[in-house]
Design a protein around this motif. Structure first.
Motif, PDB file in Angstrom:
ATOM      1  N   ARG A 126      14.628  -3.246 -10.027  1.00  0.00           N
ATOM      2  CA  ARG A 126      15.030  -2.196  -9.076  1.00  0.00           C
ATOM      3  C   ARG A 126      13.895  -1.815  -8.144  1.00  0.00           C
ATOM      4  NH1 ARG A 126      13.744   2.762  -9.163  1.00  0.00           N
ATOM      5  NH2 ARG A 126      13.191   2.776 -11.377  1.00  0.00           N
ATOM      6  N   GLU A 127      12.691  -1.604  -8.696  1.00  0.00           N
ATOM      7  CA  GLU A 127      11.571  -1.169  -7.862  1.00  0.00           C
ATOM      8  C   GLU A 127      11.225  -2.193  -6.782  1.00  0.00           C
ATOM      9  OE1 GLU A 127       9.875   1.494  -7.409  1.00  0.00           O
ATOM     10  OE2 GLU A 127      10.706   2.724  -9.020  1.00  0.00           O
ATOM     11  N   VAL A 128      11.231  -3.477  -7.131  1.00  0.00           N
ATOM     12  CA  VAL A 128      10.926  -4.502  -6.129  1.00  0.00           C
ATOM     13  C   VAL A 128      11.992  -4.526  -5.040  1.00  0.00           C
ATOM     14  CG1 VAL A 128      10.588  -6.966  -5.720  1.00  0.00           C
ATOM     15  CG2 VAL A 128       9.611  -5.901  -7.758  1.00  0.00           C
ATOM     16  N   MET A 129      13.234  -4.396  -5.440  1.00  0.00           N
ATOM     17  CA  MET A 129      14.305  -4.381  -4.446  1.00  0.00           C
ATOM     18  C   MET A 129      14.234  -3.130  -3.575  1.00  0.00           C
ATOM     19  SD  MET A 129      16.887  -5.527  -2.853  1.00  0.00           S
ATOM     20  CE  MET A 129      17.228  -7.032  -3.768  1.00  0.00           C
ATOM     21  N   GLU A 130      13.987  -1.972  -4.177  1.00  0.00           N
ATOM     22  CA  GLU A 130      13.938  -0.735  -3.406  1.00  0.00           C
ATOM     23  C   GLU A 130      12.782  -0.727  -2.416  1.00  0.00           C
ATOM     24  OE1 GLU A 130      15.901   2.567  -6.482  1.00  0.00           O
ATOM     25  OE2 GLU A 130      13.753   2.594  -6.035  1.00  0.00           O
ATOM     26  N   GLU A 131      11.601  -1.132  -2.866  1.00  0.00           N
ATOM     27  CA  GLU A 131      10.400  -0.979  -2.036  1.00  0.00           C
ATOM     28  C   GLU A 131      10.155  -2.158  -1.089  1.00  0.00           C
ATOM     29  OE1 GLU A 131       6.931   0.247  -4.133  1.00  0.00           O
ATOM     30  OE2 GLU A 131       7.946   1.915  -5.129  1.00  0.00           O
ATOM     31  N   HIS A 176       0.854  -1.187   0.000  1.00  0.00           N
ATOM     32  CA  HIS A 176       0.000   0.000   0.000  1.00  0.00           C
ATOM     33  C   HIS A 176       0.887   1.233   0.000  1.00  0.00           C
ATOM     34  CE1 HIS A 176      -2.571   3.240   1.649  1.00  0.00           C
ATOM     35  NE2 HIS A 176      -3.471   2.660   0.883  1.00  0.00           N
ATOM     36  N   ASN A 177       0.691   2.069  -1.018  1.00  0.00           N
ATOM     37  CA  ASN A 177       1.458   3.306  -1.126  1.00  0.00           C
ATOM     38  C   ASN A 177       0.921   4.338  -0.153  1.00  0.00           C
ATOM     39  OD1 ASN A 177       2.235   6.040  -2.332  1.00  0.00           O
ATOM     40  ND2 ASN A 177       3.416   4.626  -3.598  1.00  0.00           N
ATOM     41  N   ILE A 178       1.805   5.070   0.487  1.00  0.00           N
ATOM     42  CA  ILE A 178       1.372   6.031   1.507  1.00  0.00           C
ATOM     43  C   ILE A 178       0.537   7.162   0.922  1.00  0.00           C
ATOM     44  CG2 ILE A 178       3.276   5.548   3.087  1.00  0.00           C
ATOM     45  CD1 ILE A 178       4.706   8.000   2.020  1.00  0.00           C
ATOM     46  N   ASP A 179       0.651   7.406  -0.399  1.00  0.00           N
ATOM     47  CA  ASP A 179      -0.104   8.495  -1.019  1.00  0.00           C
ATOM     48  C   ASP A 179      -1.455   8.057  -1.568  1.00  0.00           C
ATOM     49  OD1 ASP A 179       1.946  10.332  -0.558  1.00  0.00           O
ATOM     50  OD2 ASP A 179       2.997   9.734  -2.388  1.00  0.00           O
ATOM     51  N   ASN A 180      -1.775   6.775  -1.461  1.00  0.00           N
ATOM     52  CA  ASN A 180      -3.023   6.257  -2.024  1.00  0.00           C
ATOM     53  C   ASN A 180      -4.131   6.293  -0.974  1.00  0.00           C
ATOM     54  OD1 ASN A 180      -5.053   4.938  -3.400  1.00  0.00           O
ATOM     55  ND2 ASN A 180      -3.816   3.171  -3.974  1.00  0.00           N
ATOM     56  N   PRO A 181      -5.207   7.063  -1.205  1.00  0.00           N
ATOM     57  CA  PRO A 181      -6.294   7.115  -0.220  1.00  0.00           C
ATOM     58  C   PRO A 181      -7.120   5.831  -0.162  1.00  0.00           C
ATOM     59  CG  PRO A 181      -6.880   8.370  -2.166  1.00  0.00           C
ATOM     60  CD  PRO A 181      -5.444   7.971  -2.337  1.00  0.00           C
ATOM     61  N   ASN A 182      -7.008   4.989  -1.180  1.00  0.00           N
ATOM     62  CA  ASN A 182      -7.705   3.698  -1.178  1.00  0.00           C
ATOM     63  C   ASN A 182      -6.982   2.762  -0.209  1.00  0.00           C
ATOM     64  OD1 ASN A 182      -8.790   1.130  -1.758  1.00  0.00           O
ATOM     65  ND2 ASN A 182      -9.077   1.615  -3.902  1.00  0.00           N
ATOM     66  N   THR A 216      12.262 -12.468   3.061  1.00  0.00           N
ATOM     67  CA  THR A 216      12.134 -11.458   4.113  1.00  0.00           C
ATOM     68  C   THR A 216      11.954 -10.075   3.488  1.00  0.00           C
ATOM     69  OG1 THR A 216      13.586 -12.738   5.560  1.00  0.00           O
ATOM     70  CG2 THR A 216      13.200 -10.432   6.145  1.00  0.00           C
ATOM     71  N   ILE A 217      10.881  -9.395   3.869  1.00  0.00           N
ATOM     72  CA  ILE A 217      10.578  -8.080   3.306  1.00  0.00           C
ATOM     73  C   ILE A 217      11.243  -6.976   4.125  1.00  0.00           C
ATOM     74  CG2 ILE A 217       8.720  -6.407   2.877  1.00  0.00           C
ATOM     75  CD1 ILE A 217       6.897  -8.766   2.225  1.00  0.00           C
ATOM     76  N   HIS A 218      11.910  -6.084   3.428  1.00  0.00           N
ATOM     77  CA  HIS A 218      12.489  -4.888   4.043  1.00  0.00           C
ATOM     78  C   HIS A 218      11.804  -3.701   3.380  1.00  0.00           C
ATOM     79  CE1 HIS A 218      15.644  -7.341   5.933  1.00  0.00           C
ATOM     80  NE2 HIS A 218      15.728  -7.970   4.761  1.00  0.00           N
ATOM     81  N   MET A 219      10.723  -3.249   3.981  1.00  0.00           N
ATOM     82  CA  MET A 219       9.844  -2.257   3.357  1.00  0.00           C
ATOM     83  C   MET A 219      10.471  -0.863   3.338  1.00  0.00           C
ATOM     84  SD  MET A 219       5.950  -1.211   4.430  1.00  0.00           S
ATOM     85  CE  MET A 219       6.492  -0.069   5.716  1.00  0.00           C
ATOM     86  N   GLN A 220      10.275  -0.175   2.219  1.00  0.00           N
ATOM     87  CA  GLN A 220      10.722   1.208   2.093  1.00  0.00           C
ATOM     88  C   GLN A 220       9.647   2.115   2.696  1.00  0.00           C
ATOM     89  OE1 GLN A 220      11.029   2.731  -1.931  1.00  0.00           O
ATOM     90  NE2 GLN A 220      12.785   4.001  -1.401  1.00  0.00           N
ATOM     91  N   ALA A 221       9.855   2.540   3.924  1.00  0.00           N
ATOM     92  CA  ALA A 221       8.833   3.286   4.663  1.00  0.00           C
ATOM     93  C   ALA A 221       8.543   4.657   4.052  1.00  0.00           C
ATOM     94  CB  ALA A 221       9.266   3.440   6.120  1.00  0.00           C
ATOM     95  N   GLU A 222       9.471   5.188   3.271  1.00  0.00           N
ATOM     96  CA  GLU A 222       9.244   6.488   2.643  1.00  0.00           C
ATOM     97  C   GLU A 222       8.184   6.399   1.545  1.00  0.00           C
ATOM     98  OE1 GLU A 222      13.353   6.223   4.251  1.00  0.00           O
ATOM     99  OE2 GLU A 222      12.197   5.036   2.802  1.00  0.00           O
ATOM    100  N   GLU A 223       7.979   5.200   0.998  1.00  0.00           N
ATOM    101  CA  GLU A 223       7.036   4.994  -0.102  1.00  0.00           C
ATOM    102  C   GLU A 223       5.782   4.235   0.317  1.00  0.00           C
ATOM    103  OE1 GLU A 223       7.209   5.973  -3.283  1.00  0.00           O
ATOM    104  OE2 GLU A 223       9.159   6.967  -3.165  1.00  0.00           O
ATOM    105  N   LEU A 224       5.942   3.258   1.206  1.00  0.00           N
ATOM    106  CA  LEU A 224       4.858   2.328   1.515  1.00  0.00           C
ATOM    107  C   LEU A 224       4.462   2.375   2.985  1.00  0.00           C
ATOM    108  CD1 LEU A 224       6.209  -0.822  -0.392  1.00  0.00           C
ATOM    109  CD2 LEU A 224       4.674   0.961  -1.271  1.00  0.00           C
ATOM    110  N   SER A 225       3.185   2.112   3.222  1.00  0.00           N
ATOM    111  CA  SER A 225       2.703   1.942   4.599  1.00  0.00           C
ATOM    112  C   SER A 225       2.584   0.474   4.951  1.00  0.00           C
ATOM    113  CB  SER A 225       1.337   2.622   4.767  1.00  0.00           C
ATOM    114  OG  SER A 225       0.379   2.072   3.877  1.00  0.00           O
TER     115      SER A 225
END
Length: 281
Positions: free
Chosen positions: A196-201, A168-174, A236-245
């Motif tokens: 890259r996106e999967v690794m970053e997020e 879930h993206n932090i900017d998505n109201p859904n 193991t997920i290492h979530m990018q907190a700047e992008e995702l909630s």
């Protein structure tokens, strides 16, 4: 998906065309669209309705046709006050509309946003004009030509056995969970961007990347390329907190049905949830 409107037909070829009273008109103030309030939602106004608001000498210009019904754009000042019964809204207001109005309105807003960003030449600063032979913005002083902005995006359905990587993206109201996605960077292929996106997020590696399909996404001036992939190694997920909630592995049986009439994200999720796999090519 949003562009799948058959039996209706989109004609977005550049042309010069005069408005008819029943054609749609998008009034744009540089960042938002003027829509009619209709119950709990919104509707696109017609040229005739806009003329009644004080624009008798209609100066809008043609954008596109769907089934011979045209969409026109009328740019107004940022301080133009919405008349009674109308409201300036963001692009999400188009999403609940019927397919023709949704695609036509959102695509019109995409073009309107591009025009609003290019009133002045980015090279010499001179006032620009619209091209007369193709959809373009031209500087009459230095000759600089700007074409509509279409930003490539990748979205990836990563499988881990009977689980799907959802986020879930932090900017998505859904509040619903969707998939990892992101813009392609300069010098990068679509495949490289997906990895890259999967690794970053989410902090995981992927393999067996396969193309699923694409769709226009006028809500962010984008073209989205959808992919399926498999987890490669540690889950193991290492979530990018700047992008995702949120970012987590969700079991197939725990995923609710997703409506597939708008976004490729939902189509990819349904593809996994229903157990459908693409044939080998």
């Amino acid at each position: 998906m949003i562009h799948e409107i058959a039996p209706h037909v989109l004609d977005n070829q550049f042309k010069i065309q005069d408005p008819k009273p029943n054609d749609y008109c998008l009034v744009y103030n540089g960042s938002k669209s003027l829509l009619k309030k209709e119950g709990n939602g919104y509707a696109l106004p017609t040229v005739a309705e806009i003329q009644k608001l004080g624009f008798e000498d209609f100066e809008g210009h043609y954008l596109l046709n769907i089934d011979e019904r045209a969409f026109f754009l009328l740019a107004v000042a940022e301080d133009y006050a919405a008349p009674e019964g109308y409201e300036f809204t963001g692009n999400r207001a188009f999403r609940p509309m019927a397919p023709v109005e949704r695609l036509g309105g959102a695509t019109a807003a995409h073009i309107a946003h591009w025009e609003a960003l290019n009133k002045f030449c980015g090279k010499c600063g001179n006032v620009t004009i619209r091209g007369e032979k193709e959809r373009s913005i031209i500087c009459p002083k230095c000759g600089n030509v700007v074409y509509p902005r279409i930003s490539p995006v990748v979205i990836i359905a990563v499988r881990n056995g009977d689980k799907l990587l959802m986020a879930h993206n932090i900017d998505n109201p859904n509040p619903m969970l969707f998939l990892i996605s992101g813009f392609v960077e300069v010098g990068e292929s679509l495949e490289q961007a997906a990895h890259r996106e999967v690794m970053e997020e989410a902090g995981v590696k992927i393999k067996n990347l396969k193309y699923f399909g694409s769709q226009p996404w006028p809500f962010s001036d984008s073209l989205i390329a959808g992919w399926t992939a498999e987890l490669d190694g540690d889950d193991t997920i290492h979530m990018q907190a700047e992008e995702l909630s949120e970012a987590l592995w969700v079991k197939r049986e725990d995923i609710p049905p997703y409506a597939t009439d708008v976004s490729i994200s939902c189509c990819l999720i349904e593809n996994f949830r229903t157990g459908f796999t693409l044939p080998e090519t």
